[in-house]
Design a protein around this motif. Sequence first.
Motif, PDB file in Angstrom:
ATOM      1  N   MET A  10       0.833  -1.201   0.000  1.00 54.79           N
ATOM      2  CA  MET A  10       0.000   0.000   0.000  1.00 54.79           C
ATOM      3  C   MET A  10       0.867   1.250   0.000  1.00 54.79           C
ATOM      4  N   SER A  11       0.344   2.322  -0.592  1.00 52.03           N
ATOM      5  CA  SER A  11       1.105   3.558  -0.689  1.00 52.03           C
ATOM      6  C   SER A  11       1.190   4.299   0.641  1.00 52.03           C
ATOM      7  N   GLU A  12       0.189   4.141   1.510  1.00 53.76           N
ATOM      8  CA  GLU A  12       0.179   4.778   2.813  1.00 53.76           C
ATOM      9  C   GLU A  12      -0.088   3.725   3.881  1.00 53.76           C
ATOM     10  N   TRP A  13       0.328   4.010   5.109  1.00 53.92           N
ATOM     11  CA  TRP A  13       0.191   2.975   6.124  1.00 53.92           C
ATOM     12  C   TRP A  13      -0.599   3.429   7.341  1.00 53.92           C
ATOM     13  N   SER A  14      -1.202   2.466   7.968  1.00 56.59           N
ATOM     14  CA  SER A  14      -1.859   2.620   9.258  1.00 56.59           C
ATOM     15  C   SER A  14      -1.983   1.218   9.831  1.00 56.59           C
ATOM     16  N   TYR A  15      -2.281   1.127  11.102  1.00 60.57           N
ATOM     17  CA  TYR A  15      -2.413  -0.192  11.724  1.00 60.57           C
ATOM     18  C   TYR A  15      -3.478  -1.044  11.046  1.00 60.57           C
ATOM     19  N   PRO A  16      -4.695  -0.517  10.787  1.00 57.03           N
ATOM     20  CA  PRO A  16      -5.708  -1.344  10.100  1.00 57.03           C
ATOM     21  C   PRO A  16      -5.258  -1.800   8.710  1.00 57.03           C
ATOM     22  N   ARG A  17      -4.534  -0.946   7.983  1.00 51.44           N
ATOM     23  CA  ARG A  17      -4.092  -1.326   6.642  1.00 51.44           C
ATOM     24  C   ARG A  17      -3.062  -2.440   6.674  1.00 51.44           C
ATOM     25  N   LEU A  18      -2.262  -2.472   7.745  1.00 49.07           N
ATOM     26  CA  LEU A  18      -1.269  -3.540   7.871  1.00 49.07           C
ATOM     27  C   LEU A  18      -1.919  -4.909   7.998  1.00 49.07           C
ATOM     28  N   ASN A  19      -3.180  -4.947   8.437  1.00 47.22           N
ATOM     29  CA  ASN A  19      -3.895  -6.222   8.514  1.00 47.22           C
ATOM     30  C   ASN A  19      -4.175  -6.794   7.130  1.00 47.22           C
ATOM     31  N   ILE A  20      -4.126  -5.916   6.112  1.00 47.48           N
ATOM     32  CA  ILE A  20      -4.426  -6.339   4.745  1.00 47.48           C
ATOM     33  C   ILE A  20      -3.160  -6.682   3.978  1.00 47.48           C
ATOM     34  N   SER A  21      -2.163  -5.799   4.041  1.00 47.21           N
ATOM     35  CA  SER A  21      -0.939  -6.018   3.273  1.00 47.21           C
ATOM     36  C   SER A  21       0.182  -5.166   3.838  1.00 47.21           C
ATOM     37  N   PRO A  22       1.429  -5.415   3.419  1.00 51.88           N
ATOM     38  CA  PRO A  22       2.521  -4.512   3.780  1.00 51.88           C
ATOM     39  C   PRO A  22       2.207  -3.094   3.290  1.00 51.88           C
ATOM     40  N   CYS A  23       2.780  -2.098   3.960  1.00 55.37           N
ATOM     41  CA  CYS A  23       2.548  -0.701   3.610  1.00 55.37           C
ATOM     42  C   CYS A  23       3.878   0.060   3.560  1.00 55.37           C
ATOM     43  N   ARG A  24       3.908   1.090   2.725  1.00 46.94           N
ATOM     44  CA  ARG A  24       5.070   1.970   2.742  1.00 46.94           C
ATOM     45  C   ARG A  24       5.028   2.784   4.026  1.00 46.94           C
ATOM     46  N   TYR A  25       6.079   2.672   4.833  1.00 43.02           N
ATOM     47  CA  TYR A  25       6.180   3.452   6.067  1.00 43.02           C
ATOM     48  C   TYR A  25       6.645   4.866   5.737  1.00 43.02           C
ATOM     49  N   LYS A  26       7.648   4.978   4.875  1.00 41.01           N
ATOM     50  CA  LYS A  26       8.088   6.270   4.363  1.00 41.01           C
ATOM     51  C   LYS A  26       9.126   6.057   3.258  1.00 41.01           C
ATOM     52  N   GLY A  27       9.496   7.162   2.582  1.00 36.77           N
ATOM     53  CA  GLY A  27      10.509   7.095   1.532  1.00 36.77           C
ATOM     54  C   GLY A  27       9.955   6.641   0.195  1.00 36.77           C
ATOM     55  N   THR A  28      10.838   6.571  -0.791  1.00 33.05           N
ATOM     56  CA  THR A  28      10.455   6.160  -2.141  1.00 33.05           C
ATOM     57  C   THR A  28      11.539   5.300  -2.775  1.00 33.05           C
ATOM     58  N   ILE A  29      11.136   4.588  -3.798  1.00 33.00           N
ATOM     59  CA  ILE A  29      12.095   3.823  -4.588  1.00 33.00           C
ATOM     60  C   ILE A  29      13.058   4.775  -5.287  1.00 33.00           C
ATOM     61  N   ALA A  30      12.519   5.861  -5.849  1.00 32.60           N
ATOM     62  CA  ALA A  30      13.334   6.808  -6.605  1.00 32.60           C
ATOM     63  C   ALA A  30      14.406   7.458  -5.742  1.00 32.60           C
ATOM     64  N   ASP A  31      14.073   7.766  -4.489  1.00 30.16           N
ATOM     65  CA  ASP A  31      15.038   8.411  -3.594  1.00 30.16           C
ATOM     66  C   ASP A  31      15.939   7.415  -2.871  1.00 30.16           C
ATOM     67  N   LYS A  32      15.738   6.133  -3.132  1.00 28.12           N
ATOM     68  CA  LYS A  32      16.564   5.058  -2.558  1.00 28.12           C
ATOM     69  C   LYS A  32      16.548   5.092  -1.022  1.00 28.12           C
ATOM     70  N   ASP A  33      15.355   5.300  -0.460  1.00 30.65           N
ATOM     71  CA  ASP A  33      15.238   5.319   1.000  1.00 30.65           C
ATOM     72  C   ASP A  33      13.908   4.744   1.460  1.00 30.65           C
ATOM     73  N   ILE A  34      13.312   3.896   0.645  1.00 28.24           N
ATOM     74  CA  ILE A  34      11.981   3.388   0.966  1.00 28.24           C
ATOM     75  C   ILE A  34      12.026   2.406   2.136  1.00 28.24           C
ATOM     76  N   ILE A  35      11.039   2.538   3.026  1.00 25.88           N
ATOM     77  CA  ILE A  35      10.885   1.646   4.174  1.00 25.88           C
ATOM     78  C   ILE A  35       9.488   1.043   4.107  1.00 25.88           C
ATOM     79  N   ILE A  36       9.418  -0.278   4.125  1.00 26.94           N
ATOM     80  CA  ILE A  36       8.146  -0.996   4.019  1.00 26.94           C
ATOM     81  C   ILE A  36       7.908  -1.798   5.298  1.00 26.94           C
TER      82      ILE A  36
END
Length: 217
Positions: free
Chosen positions: A108-134
Motif C-alpha cells: 500500500m502507498s500509505e500505512w496505518s495499523y488497520p491497513r497492515l492487517n491487509i498487506s505490507p505498507c510503505r512506512y516512508k521514503g520512495t524507490i526513486a530516492d533510494k530510501d523506501i521503508i516498508i
Amino acid sequence: MKKTHGLCCILLGAALLIAALSLVLYNMNENKKGGEAANSILNELKIGMPETTQATTITTIEEDLFAEYAKYDTTTTPVIEEATTYVGDYSYIGIISVPSLEIELPVMSEWSYPRLNISPCRYKGTIADKDIIIAAHNYYSHFGRLRDLAGGEEIIFTDANGYPHYYEVLQVTEINGKDIEAMDFGSADEWDLTLFTCTIGGQSRVTVRAVEKKEEN
C-alpha cells in the motif's frame, strides 16, 4: 487445605492453557485472513499493472503518521506521491517479492495499523530516492519470516508501472521498537530499501536492509 490449594493450581493451569490456545488460534486466524486479503489484492494488482516501464513524475506531499503501531512518533513526515494503482478503496505502489521465502505481496502507498492487517505498507521514503521503508505484520504470510533472510539474497520490488527493481540483502538485524531514528536513518548511505516487522513480543523490529543492484540482463 492442601486439596483446595491443589485444585486452585489445577484450575489456574487449565485457564492459562485455554488462554494460550485461544491466542494461538486467534493468531492463526489473523494470519490466514491477512494472507487471503493480500493474495486477492495481488491478483487484481497484477491485472491492472501496465507492461511498460516508463518513469513517473515525483512530487512531495505530507501525511500524519499513526501512533497505534509500535508507538512510532505522531509527527508529520514527507511522503512522495508516485505511480499508484487502486484496488478497492486503497492505492498500491507495487509488489514486493522475496524469492527465497516465496513471498509476493502488494504494498500500500500509505500505512496505518488497520491497513497492515491487509498487506505490507510503505512506512516512508520512495524507490526513486533510494530510501523506501516498508512495514508489515509478522504474519507468516506477510513478513513473519524476515529473520530467515541472509546477506546476498534477492528482493524484488515491482513498481506500479510494472518496472522491476532488484535488491541484495545487506543485513538482517533487530532495532529497538522505540528507536525511531535508527529505523528512519540507520546507515542511510549504505542501503536503498528497508523491510521491517515486529518481533513476537513487539519490543523490537526485525529489520532487513538491502542495496539496489544493477539492472539484470
